[in-house]
Design a protein around this motif. Structure first.
Motif, PDB file in Angstrom:
ATOM      1  N   ILE B  25       0.849  -1.199  -0.132  1.00 41.79           N
ATOM      2  CA  ILE B  25      -0.076  -0.166   0.158  1.00 41.79           C
ATOM      3  C   ILE B  25       0.905   1.292   0.094  1.00 41.79           C
ATOM      4  O   ILE B  25       1.735   1.318   0.868  1.00 41.79           O
ATOM      5  N   GLU B  26       0.724   2.070  -1.056  1.00 43.10           N
ATOM      6  CA  GLU B  26       1.365   3.313  -0.943  1.00 43.10           C
ATOM      7  C   GLU B  26       0.305   4.326  -1.075  1.00 43.10           C
ATOM      8  O   GLU B  26      -0.580   4.418  -1.671  1.00 43.10           O
ATOM      9  N   CYS B  27       0.428   5.502  -0.447  1.00 41.91           N
ATOM     10  CA  CYS B  27      -0.831   6.206  -0.370  1.00 41.91           C
ATOM     11  C   CYS B  27      -0.257   7.814  -0.075  1.00 41.91           C
ATOM     12  O   CYS B  27       1.015   8.167   0.494  1.00 41.91           O
ATOM     13  N   ARG B  28      -0.838   8.952  -0.419  1.00 38.96           N
ATOM     14  CA  ARG B  28      -0.392  10.341  -0.465  1.00 38.96           C
ATOM     15  C   ARG B  28      -1.587  11.070  -0.290  1.00 38.96           C
ATOM     16  O   ARG B  28      -2.622  10.954  -0.607  1.00 38.96           O
ATOM     17  N   MET B  29      -1.586  11.992   0.795  1.00 34.24           N
ATOM     18  CA  MET B  29      -2.631  12.943   1.177  1.00 34.24           C
ATOM     19  C   MET B  29      -2.336  14.329   0.615  1.00 34.24           C
ATOM     20  O   MET B  29      -1.113  14.675   0.396  1.00 34.24           O
ATOM     21  N   GLY B  30      -3.357  15.156   0.634  1.00 35.81           N
ATOM     22  CA  GLY B  30      -3.244  16.606  -0.133  1.00 35.81           C
ATOM     23  C   GLY B  30      -2.673  16.573  -1.548  1.00 35.81           C
ATOM     24  O   GLY B  30      -1.676  17.340  -1.485  1.00 35.81           O
ATOM     25  N   VAL B  31      -3.094  15.708  -2.425  1.00 35.37           N
ATOM     26  CA  VAL B  31      -2.666  15.803  -3.674  1.00 35.37           C
ATOM     27  C   VAL B  31      -3.092  16.936  -4.735  1.00 35.37           C
ATOM     28  O   VAL B  31      -2.489  17.329  -5.431  1.00 35.37           O
ATOM     29  N   PHE B  32      -4.265  17.489  -4.233  1.00 39.40           N
ATOM     30  CA  PHE B  32      -4.977  18.592  -5.049  1.00 39.40           C
ATOM     31  C   PHE B  32      -5.180  19.609  -4.353  1.00 39.40           C
ATOM     32  O   PHE B  32      -5.396  19.488  -3.072  1.00 39.40           O
ATOM     33  N   LYS B 219      -8.914  -8.331  10.755  1.00 41.55           N
ATOM     34  CA  LYS B 219      -7.421  -8.359  11.081  1.00 41.55           C
ATOM     35  C   LYS B 219      -6.744  -7.606   9.937  1.00 41.55           C
ATOM     36  O   LYS B 219      -5.967  -6.849  10.177  1.00 41.55           O
ATOM     37  N   GLY B 220      -7.252  -8.012   8.647  1.00 46.20           N
ATOM     38  CA  GLY B 220      -6.679  -7.265   7.558  1.00 46.20           C
ATOM     39  C   GLY B 220      -7.070  -6.009   7.563  1.00 46.20           C
ATOM     40  O   GLY B 220      -5.916  -5.009   7.176  1.00 46.20           O
ATOM     41  N   CYS B 221      -8.043  -5.503   8.054  1.00 46.83           N
ATOM     42  CA  CYS B 221      -8.512  -3.947   8.166  1.00 46.83           C
ATOM     43  C   CYS B 221      -7.788  -3.300   9.233  1.00 46.83           C
ATOM     44  O   CYS B 221      -7.156  -2.249   8.868  1.00 46.83           O
ATOM     45  N   LYS B 222      -7.157  -3.980  10.239  1.00 47.34           N
ATOM     46  CA  LYS B 222      -6.442  -3.418  11.222  1.00 47.34           C
ATOM     47  C   LYS B 222      -5.199  -3.314  10.635  1.00 47.34           C
ATOM     48  O   LYS B 222      -4.594  -2.054  10.971  1.00 47.34           O
ATOM     49  N   ASP B 223      -4.465  -4.155   9.697  1.00 47.70           N
ATOM     50  CA  ASP B 223      -3.220  -4.018   9.350  1.00 47.70           C
ATOM     51  C   ASP B 223      -3.368  -2.644   8.318  1.00 47.70           C
ATOM     52  O   ASP B 223      -2.416  -1.902   8.430  1.00 47.70           O
ATOM     53  N   VAL B 224      -4.411  -2.349   7.672  1.00 52.13           N
ATOM     54  CA  VAL B 224      -4.516  -1.396   6.693  1.00 52.13           C
ATOM     55  C   VAL B 224      -4.568  -0.123   7.666  1.00 52.13           C
ATOM     56  O   VAL B 224      -3.848   0.954   7.125  1.00 52.13           O
ATOM     57  N   TYR B 225      -5.118  -0.228   8.752  1.00 55.43           N
ATOM     58  CA  TYR B 225      -5.185   0.990   9.603  1.00 55.43           C
ATOM     59  C   TYR B 225      -3.975   1.484  10.055  1.00 55.43           C
ATOM     60  O   TYR B 225      -3.619   2.727  10.254  1.00 55.43           O
ATOM     61  N   VAL B 226      -3.112   0.439  10.413  1.00 51.94           N
ATOM     62  CA  VAL B 226      -1.538   0.821  10.953  1.00 51.94           C
ATOM     63  C   VAL B 226      -1.093   1.810   9.814  1.00 51.94           C
ATOM     64  O   VAL B 226      -0.413   2.620  10.112  1.00 51.94           O
ATOM     65  N   ILE B 227      -1.235   1.220   8.661  1.00 51.67           N
ATOM     66  CA  ILE B 227      -0.477   1.825   7.598  1.00 51.67           C
ATOM     67  C   ILE B 227      -0.874   3.329   7.238  1.00 51.67           C
ATOM     68  O   ILE B 227      -0.321   4.307   7.049  1.00 51.67           O
ATOM     69  N   LEU B 228      -2.270   3.591   7.273  1.00 52.25           N
ATOM     70  CA  LEU B 228      -2.845   4.688   7.032  1.00 52.25           C
ATOM     71  C   LEU B 228      -2.623   5.771   8.063  1.00 52.25           C
ATOM     72  O   LEU B 228      -2.329   6.754   8.072  1.00 52.25           O
ATOM     73  N   ASP B 229      -2.478   5.380   9.364  1.00 50.57           N
ATOM     74  CA  ASP B 229      -2.209   5.888  10.753  1.00 50.57           C
ATOM     75  C   ASP B 229      -0.876   6.672  10.420  1.00 50.57           C
ATOM     76  O   ASP B 229      -0.755   8.054  10.718  1.00 50.57           O
ATOM     77  N   VAL B 231       0.679   7.540   7.556  1.00 48.26           N
ATOM     78  CA  VAL B 231       0.734   8.353   6.790  1.00 48.26           C
ATOM     79  C   VAL B 231       0.076   9.672   7.315  1.00 48.26           C
ATOM     80  O   VAL B 231       0.541  10.699   6.792  1.00 48.26           O
ATOM     81  N   VAL B 232      -1.165   9.494   8.101  1.00 51.73           N
ATOM     82  CA  VAL B 232      -1.838  10.731   8.602  1.00 51.73           C
ATOM     83  C   VAL B 232      -0.806  11.546   9.442  1.00 51.73           C
ATOM     84  O   VAL B 232      -0.767  12.674   9.436  1.00 51.73           O
TER      85      VAL B 232
END
Lengths: 204, 246, 256
Positions: B25-32, B219-229, B231-232
């Motif tokens: 998962i790669e993400c970026r915020m505030g792109v626009f 559990k998968g959702c929680k793993d996603v949460y760790v990554i998003l957290d 990034v934020v």
């Protein structure tokens, strides 16, 4: 600088994060927080600020940049008048308190909400004209079309107005005068509190 | 037969992952700059963009406005070149409308709607490349965009699609794994409180296995949460240092 | 007198352009162009079709631009707006007039031809979508790889092979857009959102590498004297050279 950065990093919070317990009587949650299951939790991603007052401390979550706001009942708004008819005055809300809105909301000032005295003798055309910038207070959410606003206080009313000659007018007590043609036009003028004027005079 | 291809004897999936592993998962915020909040997320080869506008005055028919809470307007759109076969209608077809409704219902549970009565929040999601788990990636992208816009949320919403092959639940399935059949469970949760916001299951699954698959999905959702957290937090720290924190 | 614009540029300077190709795996060709804050993504997909009886052996190339509500609060959800439809038509005209893709190159065998769909989506709108859309379309087409199609002689079965061949793009018509204001007619190249909104008129000039003018587009607006028009064409020539160089660099990096 590095130490300050690290300290700030400790106080970053994200939506859903628990900040502290809510049942202790001297801590309340402010903007950007909500209470759930006895805990104060953050609802925004930002920094935790604690306002310590004598008996109470209020916890806010602030972002570095401005957030979007929506007019709330009781807040002072800055509006621009778009149309005037004998019953109601339509306007476009540009700022809420000191936050500029990205997109304007619609508001209306009814005839009976312009002044606090002699409400039935009000003539709207003699209070506001299209293009005036007015300070008003939000009365309520209003109907489906617009917010209801009121200028029934001394400090509320027209702040900036352009005369028919195209020049900004000088405010008087119940009218405004054009500096170019010296014609006075009646308006519901916002009175500035005298203490303010005294402070400015001292500076000069 | 299909099960053998999807999950090898050593326990590896088609792309070499283990059953409980998420895609990169790669993400970026505030792109626009135009939108109030925006985010871009890549989950494996699925690429999704989300933009949030609001809260602002009701547009369109004013009668749709609610007097006690904000109206959430979502639009799910897939680029015509996002799928293997060219998509004729990017939006407005039944599948897109269903996804739009699901997104709206999901975020109505997470956004603190009572703060902005008679106003509207727009969430626009654009899928640039679809490789499975479209809905989940959209939910994750929209969450980041809402956090970027500063709209108060009760909690993040993290979503994950799980498949089930050979008695093994597989997390974050790709397009190939989706199309080769088997049951799929899509779940969106509020990670802190472990509350389920949306649950959808397709194809047949025996009731006895439901708990197992659900646990793996959460559990998968929680793993996603760790990554998003993470990034934020990085994004907030970055903004503050550029603007000047107090 | 050197006029400085709100973002510090002078009248004849374009914004920084970034081109990225090949990021969308599901499309035969793709490109992402960023000009200042205006962001455009383009994807090329192909389908097989039968050619029209009046033009046997000619394929189809259809360009479509979408301005979704996510790019700007001005655009509302719903059917394509007039602006997006007119820009789509503009792009289709450029392709036909310049002959950058020769339609007979798209034929496979007999009646069977390629039908290429070039879909362009604006992700962020900060003025001058036309220039960015043209660049995205050219970058995507130049890097489009179509699978080789063979038709077996006996039963007419169509076989799609894994091998890919690059689409032949004969020329690159690059567009430069100018706007001019009401007072004294200051001309500015590559307008931002506010400049486009306040402009009294807009002018788009499309040129090809061999120096020929492909399309001149001035939709209404304030009248423009001949001298200004010639000045704009000269400026467009020099600015387009930078764009051709950029497109060439992008293609070369993809090959390596």
């Amino acid at each position: 600088m590095e130490e300050k950065k690290k300290e700030n990093l400790k106080r970053i919070c994200i939506p859903g994060q628990r900040i502290c317990r809510a049942d202790t009587s001297n801590i309340t949650g402010g903007k950007g927080t909500y209470t759930r299951q006895g805990y104060i939790c953050a609802s925004l991603a930002g920094y935790i600020h604690i306002d310590r007052q004598e008996k109470n401390s209020v916890i806010h979550v602030k972002r570095g940049i401005e957030q979007n706001v929506v007019p709330e009942a009781g807040s002072i708004v800055t509006v621009k008048i778009t149309s005037v008819n004998p019953r109601v005055c339509k306007c476009s809300i540009l700022c809420v308190e000191d936050t500029e809105l990205r997109e304007p909301f619609r508001g209306q000032i009814r005839k009976e909400d312009v002044r606090s005295t002699e409400k039935d003798l009000v003539e709207l055309y003699k209070c506001f004209r299209p293009g005036d910038i007015v300070l008003a207070r939000v009365l309520s959410i209003g109907d489906a079309h617009s917010y209801f606003l009121s200028t029934a206080e001394d400090e509320l009313g027209v702040v900036i107005s352009i005369s028919e000659a195209g020049v900004p007018m000088i405010p008087g007590s119940a009218e405004m005068q054009c500096p170019k043609t010296y014609v006075t036009e009646p308006r519901k003028v916002a009175k500035v509190i005298p203490e303010h004027i005294a402070v400015e005079k001292k500076k000069a | 037969m299909a099960g053998l291809e999807l999950l090898s004897d050593q326990g590896f999936r088609l792309d070499g992952r283990r059953p409980h592993e998420l895609r990169k998962i790669e993400c970026r915020m505030g792109v626009f700059a135009q939108a109030d909040g925006s985010a871009y997320i890549e989950q494996g080869n699925t690429k999704v963009l989300a933009a949030v506008y609001g809260p602002h005055e009701m547009r369109g028919s004013k009668s749709r406005g609610l007097h006690h809470k904000v109206l959430i307007n979502c639009q799910y759109s897939m680029a015509t070149f996002s799928t293997g076969e060219r998509k004729r209608r990017p939006r407005g077809d039944r599948k897109s409308q269903e996804m739009t409704l699901h997104l709206k219902q999901t975020f109505e549970a997470a956004i603190m709607t009572q703060l902005y009565p008679r106003s509207q929040i727009d969430i626009f999601v654009e899928v640039l490349q679809a490789d499975g788990g479209n809905y989940s990636t959209c939910v994750n992208a929209a969450t980041l965009a809402l956090v970027d816009a500063g709209i108060p949320l009760k909690d993040y919403v993290c979503a994950c699609t799980t498949g089930f092959v050979n008695d093994t639940p597989m997390v974050d399935i790709s397009f190939v794994e989706e199309s080769l059949g088997g049951p799929q469970l899509t779940v969106a949760v509020l990670p802190k409180s472990e509350q389920i916001v949306l649950l959808e299951m397709a194809s047949r699954l025996h009731v006895d296995y439901l708990n197992k698959v659900l646990k793996t999905a959460v559990k998968g959702c929680k793993d996603v949460y760790v990554i998003l957290d993470e990034v934020v937090r990085n994004h907030v720290a970055q903004i503050a240092s550029s603007v000047g924190s107090e | 007198m050197v006029l400085e614009r709100s973002d510090g540029r002078d009248c004849w300077k374009t914004r920084r352009t970034i081109i990225n190709v090949g990021s969308i795996g599901t499309a035969y060709g793709s490109a992402l162009v960023r000009r200042g804050k205006t962001t455009i993504v383009c994807g090329v997909k192909g389908e097989l079709a039968n050619s029209r009886p009046e033009n046997p052996g000619d394929g189809f190339l259809v360009v479509n631009l979408d301005l979704p509500p996510l790019c700007c609060p001005l655009f509302k959800p719903g059917p394509p707006s007039e602006q997006s439809q007119s820009i789509s038509q503009f792009l289709n005209d450029i392709v036909t007039s310049s002959g950058c893709v020769v339609l007979s190159d798209l034929s496979i065998e007999g009646q069977l031809v390629w039908c290429l769909f070039v879909d362009i989506i604006c992700l962020e709108y900060d003025g001058n979508v036309i220039d960015a859309a043209v660049l995205a379309m050219l970058a995507a087409l130049t890097n489009t790889k179509l699978p080789k199609i063979t038709v077996s002689n006996d039963n007419g079965e169509i076989k799609v092979s894994e091998a890919l061949e690059i689409l032949a793009v004969k020329s690159q018509p690059v567009t430069t857009t100018f706007v001019y204001q009401q007072d004294g007619g200051h001309v500015m190249v590559d307008p931002s959102f506010e400049e486009e909104y306040d402009a009294a008129g807009i002018l788009s000039i499309t040129l090809q590498e061999d120096g020929s003018l492909v399309k001149l587009y001035k939709p209404g607006g304030l009248q423009l004297p001949d001298s200004v028009l010639e000045q704009c064409i000269a400026k467009a020539r020099s600015l387009s050279k930078d764009m051709w160089h950029l497109l060439k660099t992008v293609s070369e990096t993809v090959e390596t």
